[in-house]
Enzyme design. Structure first.
Site, PDB file in Angstrom:
ATOM      1  N   ASP A 115       0.876  -1.162   0.000  1.00 40.96           N
ATOM      2  CA  ASP A 115       0.000   0.000   0.000  1.00 40.96           C
ATOM      3  C   ASP A 115       0.914   1.212   0.000  1.00 40.96           C
ATOM      4  O   ASP A 115       1.935   1.242   0.683  1.00 40.96           O
ATOM      5  CB  ASP A 115      -0.944   0.004   1.207  1.00 40.96           C
ATOM      6  CG  ASP A 115      -2.194   0.820   0.892  1.00 40.96           C
ATOM      7  OD1 ASP A 115      -2.820   0.584  -0.158  1.00 40.96           O
ATOM      8  OD2 ASP A 115      -2.555   1.713   1.692  1.00 40.96           O
ATOM      9  N   HIS A 166      10.211   4.692  -3.777  1.00 40.72           N
ATOM     10  CA  HIS A 166       9.599   4.059  -2.598  1.00 40.72           C
ATOM     11  C   HIS A 166       9.396   2.557  -2.817  1.00 40.72           C
ATOM     12  O   HIS A 166       9.765   1.741  -1.987  1.00 40.72           O
ATOM     13  CB  HIS A 166       8.257   4.750  -2.332  1.00 40.72           C
ATOM     14  CG  HIS A 166       7.442   4.965  -3.579  1.00 40.72           C
ATOM     15  ND1 HIS A 166       7.923   5.690  -4.649  1.00 40.72           N
ATOM     16  CD2 HIS A 166       6.230   4.516  -3.967  1.00 40.72           C
ATOM     17  CE1 HIS A 166       7.031   5.694  -5.622  1.00 40.72           C
ATOM     18  NE2 HIS A 166       5.986   4.975  -5.238  1.00 40.72           N
TER      19      HIS A 166
END
Ligand code: IMP
Length: 199
Positions: free
Chosen positions: A72, A183
């Site tokens: 997520d 990320h």
């Protein structure tokens, strides 16, 4: 002959799948939800990235039985107190994940803000029968520009300039360039390091 550790990646996002597979390379076999005949719209009802990645990974483990990872991701903008954060996919009102509408709303909420610092944060949860449950994270710092630049990538990539990226947005980079500093690239490499330790 083929005896690699198999992990399902609980995402319906083809961009995420190909980014993760590019970082993993040949070290693991990453199955998609389609590969296990899962066509569920997995709910994302958590209030943190950690909760949502856990919900998605659990869903697949409990319903389908496979060892599984789920990510997520949120874009956390300083001047907006960390928003859109966990609501990044559904920031703009309306049905579905509309990246254009999300970026438009973000840019309008950023009008007049001097502080344009932001970060992408990805949380990946692993649930495995033999290795247990683990969570890793990847972060990239950057800034939100005022106008979309570039055509590659997905989501908020056209308005995010990472600090290490020579002033380019993620959408102006190749997949490899993005993965090297992103990320998701960082979270995936943290996952690989963890698996190395556990296996
Ligand atoms: P989720 O992790 O699928 O909930 O994604 C949250 C939101 O962030 C979605 O709107 C995605 O499009 C966006 N997003 C996730 N990863 C990235 C990325 O690598 N670049 C740009 N946007 C992203």
């Amino acid at each position: 002959m083929e005896n690699k550790y198999k992990l399902v990646f609980a995402t319906n996002n083809a961009h995420k799948l190909s980014e993760l597979r590019a970082v993993v390379g040949d070290s693991l076999s990453i199955l998609s939800l389609a590969d296990i005949d899962c066509h569920d719209d997995i709910p994302e009802t958590g209030s943190t990235l950690e909760e949502n990645s856990m919900i998605k990974a659990r869903w697949v483990k409990e319903k389908y039985g496979y060892d599984c990872i789920a990510d997520d991701t949120g874009l956390e903008v300083e001047a907006l107190n960390g928003e859109p954060g966990v609501r990044s996919a559904r920031y703009a009102p309306g049905e579905g994940h509309d990246s254009k509408a999300n970026m438009k709303l973000l840019l309008s909420n950023m009008e007049g803000k001097e502080n344009r610092n932001a970060r992408f944060r990805t949380v990946i949860t692993l649930i495995s029968d033999t290795l247990g449950t683990h969570t890793v994270e990847g972060i990239v710092n950057g800034t939100i520009i005022t106008k979309e630049q570039g055509e590659s990538g997905f989501g908020y990539d056209p308005i995010f300039v990472p600090v290490e990226g020579d002033g380019l947005t993620f959408a102006q980079m190749t997949g490899d360039e993005k993965n090297a500093i992103s990320h998701r690239g960082r979270a995936t490499r943290a996952l690989l390091a963890l698996l190395e330790k556990l296996c």
